[in-house]
Design a protein around this motif. Structure first.
Motif, PDB file in Angstrom:
ATOM      1  N   SER A   1       7.212  -6.867  -1.218  1.00 37.34           N
ATOM      2  CA  SER A   1       6.637  -5.572  -1.583  1.00 37.34           C
ATOM      3  C   SER A   1       7.343  -4.395  -0.927  1.00 37.34           C
ATOM      4  CB  SER A   1       5.143  -5.546  -1.235  1.00 37.34           C
ATOM      5  OG  SER A   1       4.938  -5.780   0.158  1.00 37.34           O
ATOM      6  N   ASP A   2       7.774  -4.532   0.344  1.00 34.01           N
ATOM      7  CA  ASP A   2       8.394  -3.384   1.004  1.00 34.01           C
ATOM      8  C   ASP A   2       9.734  -3.034   0.368  1.00 34.01           C
ATOM      9  OD1 ASP A   2       9.488  -5.765   1.947  1.00 34.01           O
ATOM     10  OD2 ASP A   2       9.815  -5.017   3.986  1.00 34.01           O
ATOM     11  N   VAL A   3      10.498  -4.059  -0.030  1.00 28.98           N
ATOM     12  CA  VAL A   3      11.779  -3.803  -0.685  1.00 28.98           C
ATOM     13  C   VAL A   3      11.560  -3.176  -2.058  1.00 28.98           C
ATOM     14  CG1 VAL A   3      13.826  -4.891  -1.668  1.00 28.98           C
ATOM     15  CG2 VAL A   3      13.009  -5.606   0.578  1.00 28.98           C
ATOM     16  N   VAL A   4      10.622  -3.713  -2.816  1.00 29.35           N
ATOM     17  CA  VAL A   4      10.340  -3.157  -4.143  1.00 29.35           C
ATOM     18  C   VAL A   4       9.860  -1.717  -4.026  1.00 29.35           C
ATOM     19  CG1 VAL A   4       8.867  -3.348  -6.188  1.00 29.35           C
ATOM     20  CG2 VAL A   4       9.857  -5.409  -5.165  1.00 29.35           C
ATOM     21  N   ALA A   5       9.020  -1.419  -3.040  1.00 31.70           N
ATOM     22  CA  ALA A   5       8.523  -0.055  -2.863  1.00 31.70           C
ATOM     23  C   ALA A   5       9.658   0.905  -2.521  1.00 31.70           C
ATOM     24  CB  ALA A   5       7.453  -0.025  -1.774  1.00 31.70           C
ATOM     25  N   ALA A   6      10.575   0.482  -1.660  1.00 25.73           N
ATOM     26  CA  ALA A   6      11.694   1.345  -1.278  1.00 25.73           C
ATOM     27  C   ALA A   6      12.627   1.597  -2.450  1.00 25.73           C
ATOM     28  CB  ALA A   6      12.461   0.715  -0.113  1.00 25.73           C
ATOM     29  N   VAL A   7      12.954   0.531  -3.171  1.00 27.14           N
ATOM     30  CA  VAL A   7      13.810   0.692  -4.348  1.00 27.14           C
ATOM     31  C   VAL A   7      13.095   1.550  -5.392  1.00 27.14           C
ATOM     32  CG1 VAL A   7      14.978  -0.527  -6.223  1.00 27.14           C
ATOM     33  CG2 VAL A   7      15.006  -1.483  -3.908  1.00 27.14           C
ATOM     34  N   GLY A   8      11.802   1.318  -5.549  1.00 23.36           N
ATOM     35  CA  GLY A   8      11.033   2.101  -6.511  1.00 23.36           C
ATOM     36  C   GLY A   8      11.042   3.582  -6.189  1.00 23.36           C
ATOM     37  N   LYS A   9      10.956   3.945  -4.918  1.00 17.98           N
ATOM     38  CA  LYS A   9      11.001   5.356  -4.554  1.00 17.98           C
ATOM     39  C   LYS A   9      12.327   5.984  -4.953  1.00 17.98           C
ATOM     40  CE  LYS A   9      10.108   8.619  -0.812  1.00 17.98           C
ATOM     41  NZ  LYS A   9       9.615   8.800   0.574  1.00 17.98           N
ATOM     42  N   ALA A  10      13.426   5.260  -4.747  1.00 23.41           N
ATOM     43  CA  ALA A  10      14.738   5.770  -5.134  1.00 23.41           C
ATOM     44  C   ALA A  10      14.857   5.895  -6.650  1.00 23.41           C
ATOM     45  CB  ALA A  10      15.833   4.853  -4.586  1.00 23.41           C
ATOM     46  N   VAL A  11      14.398   4.873  -7.352  1.00 23.36           N
ATOM     47  CA  VAL A  11      14.505   4.860  -8.815  1.00 23.36           C
ATOM     48  C   VAL A  11      13.611   5.920  -9.436  1.00 23.36           C
ATOM     49  CG1 VAL A  11      13.984   3.486 -10.861  1.00 23.36           C
ATOM     50  CG2 VAL A  11      15.217   2.449  -8.937  1.00 23.36           C
ATOM     51  N   HIS A  12      12.384   6.048  -8.957  1.00 23.57           N
ATOM     52  CA  HIS A  12      11.421   6.956  -9.579  1.00 23.57           C
ATOM     53  C   HIS A  12      11.713   8.419  -9.274  1.00 23.57           C
ATOM     54  CE1 HIS A  12       8.488   3.348  -9.794  1.00 23.57           C
ATOM     55  NE2 HIS A  12       9.212   3.452 -10.898  1.00 23.57           N
ATOM     56  N   SER A  13      12.583   8.680  -8.323  1.00 20.77           N
ATOM     57  CA  SER A  13      13.020  10.067  -8.118  1.00 20.77           C
ATOM     58  C   SER A  13      13.860  10.549  -9.285  1.00 20.77           C
ATOM     59  CB  SER A  13      13.822  10.169  -6.813  1.00 20.77           C
ATOM     60  OG  SER A  13      15.068   9.481  -6.913  1.00 20.77           O
ATOM     61  N   ARG A  14      14.416   9.612 -10.035  1.00 20.70           N
ATOM     62  CA  ARG A  14      15.204   9.961 -11.218  1.00 20.70           C
ATOM     63  C   ARG A  14      14.441   9.723 -12.510  1.00 20.70           C
ATOM     64  NH1 ARG A  14      20.541   6.546 -10.546  1.00 20.70           N
ATOM     65  NH2 ARG A  14      19.401   5.376  -8.958  1.00 20.70           N
ATOM     66  N   TYR A  15      13.782   8.575 -12.587  1.00 18.19           N
ATOM     67  CA  TYR A  15      13.042   8.184 -13.794  1.00 18.19           C
ATOM     68  C   TYR A  15      11.639   7.757 -13.368  1.00 18.19           C
ATOM     69  CZ  TYR A  15      17.677   8.134 -15.948  1.00 18.19           C
ATOM     70  OH  TYR A  15      18.916   8.484 -16.402  1.00 18.19           O
ATOM     71  N   PRO A  16      10.700   8.696 -13.318  1.00 22.51           N
ATOM     72  CA  PRO A  16       9.392   8.439 -12.693  1.00 22.51           C
ATOM     73  C   PRO A  16       8.589   7.306 -13.315  1.00 22.51           C
ATOM     74  CG  PRO A  16       9.753  10.788 -13.002  1.00 22.51           C
ATOM     75  CD  PRO A  16      10.856  10.100 -13.720  1.00 22.51           C
ATOM     76  N   ASP A  17       8.752   7.057 -14.593  1.00 22.52           N
ATOM     77  CA  ASP A  17       7.870   6.097 -15.263  1.00 22.52           C
ATOM     78  C   ASP A  17       8.503   4.731 -15.511  1.00 22.52           C
ATOM     79  OD1 ASP A  17       5.846   8.030 -15.444  1.00 22.52           O
ATOM     80  OD2 ASP A  17       6.762   8.875 -17.256  1.00 22.52           O
ATOM     81  N   VAL A  18       9.746   4.555 -15.093  1.00 24.01           N
ATOM     82  CA  VAL A  18      10.429   3.311 -15.422  1.00 24.01           C
ATOM     83  C   VAL A  18       9.856   2.153 -14.595  1.00 24.01           C
ATOM     84  CG1 VAL A  18      12.307   3.440 -13.713  1.00 24.01           C
ATOM     85  CG2 VAL A  18      12.710   2.330 -15.915  1.00 24.01           C
ATOM     86  N   LYS A  19       9.777   0.991 -15.190  1.00 29.39           N
ATOM     87  CA  LYS A  19       9.224  -0.183 -14.522  1.00 29.39           C
ATOM     88  C   LYS A  19      10.326  -0.983 -13.851  1.00 29.39           C
ATOM     89  CE  LYS A  19       6.309  -4.260 -15.259  1.00 29.39           C
ATOM     90  NZ  LYS A  19       5.513  -5.040 -16.237  1.00 29.39           N
ATOM     91  N   LEU A  20      10.037  -1.503 -12.658  1.00 29.90           N
ATOM     92  CA  LEU A  20      10.959  -2.372 -11.946  1.00 29.90           C
ATOM     93  C   LEU A  20      10.622  -3.825 -12.286  1.00 29.90           C
ATOM     94  CD1 LEU A  20      11.078   0.346 -10.334  1.00 29.90           C
ATOM     95  CD2 LEU A  20      11.560  -1.022  -8.302  1.00 29.90           C
ATOM     96  N   ILE A  21      11.630  -4.577 -12.716  1.00 29.12           N
ATOM     97  CA  ILE A  21      11.400  -5.972 -13.083  1.00 29.12           C
ATOM     98  C   ILE A  21      12.482  -6.855 -12.478  1.00 29.12           C
ATOM     99  CG2 ILE A  21      10.160  -5.507 -15.234  1.00 29.12           C
ATOM    100  CD1 ILE A  21      12.714  -5.889 -16.769  1.00 29.12           C
ATOM    101  N   ALA A  22      12.078  -8.053 -12.084  1.00 31.94           N
ATOM    102  CA  ALA A  22      13.037  -9.031 -11.568  1.00 31.94           C
ATOM    103  C   ALA A  22      13.754  -9.706 -12.726  1.00 31.94           C
ATOM    104  CB  ALA A  22      12.318 -10.067 -10.719  1.00 31.94           C
TER     105      ALA A  22
END
Length: 470
Positions: A385-406
């Motif tokens: 969860s901590d890695v996904v949250a950190a990556v999500g913060k970086a990604v959502h700064s550009r594309y706020p609604d995009v979903k992260l998937i493995a």
């Protein structure tokens, strides 16, 4: 006097356009952007394919940039493995936590590029209005330059992590992976890592209109295995053809391999990936993805996905012929003919099983099979969860609604060896682009200019989230 509403609207639009232009210009002209582009251009314009012996040149250049930024000499190392160089850089933490180190992976080498086949010079960074072009622009000098410049940026800003961070760049990922094996299995300091983040895969997927579909975190990859298959013959004079001909017999074997489709396979991870990607993509291809996600036994859906180079590898084991060598003289019958067959094997399938399948498909006991190097099977790295949250913060700064998937990578990366060494590894590139426009390993490799600049903050956000003061 008040302006008419249409003129007010035009003025607002013009103002917004001017503001966007100024913002873009400011981003491109920032010190971090300029340094990243400088590093990118420098290393892209060095041919680091396996026969050139240039990885030491790139490693020493990057080491020099990091030393100039303030990293102490004892924390910057360029080890050699044969003729290939690696780069290891330690960013010392302050010891405020007992958290283990994080590794940041990339590779400095590239696949060969024949200049005569390219529309542009492969080892000169060129551009048009949309893309940067050159060998290595995406695979993987994009990641290497962005990670290196991020370490430089953070050091200059006075950032001190709460744990040690390591840049770990290999020198022959595209060939023998001797440097990768050394880094993963022979370095006790790196073996202490809690996990690794790889710049060589993952990233955002855009559709043909530039809209985001998903951000992919690579959590698994297929086994990489290569065989040389050879047909031998006593040969003879070309004026006296014979029914058995090494080239013809090899061609029959290769056509049989071309026609064969390995069985469809799936995992919960790949089915979730296709469901979400299909929902976002839409159209005929998107419908096929959704159908496959709910019923991977649907032959029509699997056949539709098999037509897509970007997605076929997620549905099955694949084997493809990549090189040929035959004959010894233009006026002689060939005494031997050899082809290189490269396979990307679905997790859970044994290498010996794939070889046996290929032998059965070829159906000729005279065809010799020789495996090149030792294949590596690696486990899945379950998301945390901590890695996904950190990556999500970086990604959502550009594309706020995009979903992260493995997802599972069809190709192979350094990550396979770090996973086998017991270090969970996820690939989380900062790039967003259409996968059909990537051309990694192919002609006219490219990266969207927008993706290059939009990714400048990607790694610094992740690092601050995972290793900053809480």
């Amino acid at each position: 006097m008040p302006l008419p509403k249409p003129l007010i609207a035009l003025g607002l639009i013009a103002g917004m356009a001017t503001a966007q232009t100024l913002y873009a210009d400011a981003t491109i002209r920032s010190e971090h952007a300029q340094k990243t582009l400088e590093i990118y251009r420098t290393i892209v314009e060095v041919d680091t394919s396996k026969r050139m012996g240039n990885t030491p040149r790139v490693a020493n250049y990057l080491a020099g940039e990091l030393l100039a930024a303030g990293f102490p000499a004892e924390d910057v190392e360029v080890p050699m493995t044969g003729e290939f160089a690696s780069l290891i850089v330690r960013y010392r933490g302050d010891g405020s936590t007992d958290a283990k180190p994080i590794l940041f992976l990339g590779h400095m080498d590239v696949v060969e590029a024949l200049a005569k086949d390219w529309e542009r010079p492969p080892f000169e960074l060129t551009r048009d209005e949309v893309n940067f072009y050159a060998r290595g622009t995406i695979d993987n000098k994009f990641g290497v330059s962005q990670l290196t410049s991020t370490f430089i940026r953070l050091k200059k800003e006075g950032f001190v992590p709460n744990r040690d961070l390591y840049l770990v760049f290999s020198g022959d990922e595209e060939s023998g992976m001797t440097t990768t094996r050394m880094l993963a299995y022979e370095r006790p300091d790196l073996a202490e890592a809690e996990y690794a983040l790889n710049s060589d895969a993952g990233g955002g997927v855009l559709d043909t209109n530039g809209n985001p579909i998903a951000y992919r975190i690579q959590a698994a990859e297929k086994t990489y295995a290569t065989w040389e298959i050879t047909v031998r013959n006593s040969g003879g004079h070309s004026s006296r053809p014979r029914e058995d001909n090494a080239i013809y017999d090899l061609a029959d074997a290769l056509k049989a391999i071309q026609a064969y489709r390995f069985p469809v396979q799936w995992s919960e991870m790949t089915l979730e990936y296709f469901q979400h990607t299909g929902e976002q993509l839409g159209g005929e291809l998107g419908d096929a993805m959704i159908t496959f996600a709910y019923d991977p036994g649907d032959k029509a859906a699997a056949a539709r996905l098999a037509k897509e180079p970007s997605y076929i590898g997620t549905t099955r084991t694949t084997c493809v012929v990549t090189m040929l060598q035959a004959g010894h003289a233009e006026n002689a019958l060939p005494q031997s003919a050899t082809a290189t067959v490269n396979c990307r094997i679905f997790p859970g399938v044994g290498v010996a099983e794939v070889e046996e399948t290929l032998r059965t498909v070829v159906g000729n006991d005279a065809v010799e099979f020789e495996m090149l190097a030792d294949p590596t099977e690696s486990p899945i790295s379950e998301l945390r969860s901590d890695v996904v949250a950190a990556v999500g913060k970086a990604v959502h700064s550009r594309y706020p609604d995009v979903k992260l998937i493995a997802y599972m990578e069809s190709g192979g990366t350094d990550g396979m060896h770090f996973r086998n060494a017991g270090i969970p590894t996820w690939a989380v590139s900062g790039v967003f682009m259409n996968p059909d426009e990537m051309f990694a390993h192919g002609l006219n490799e490219r990266v969207p200019i927008k993706a290059f600049y939009d990714g400048l903050d990607h790694w610094s956000v992740i690092i601050r989230e995972l290793a900053g003061k809480q």
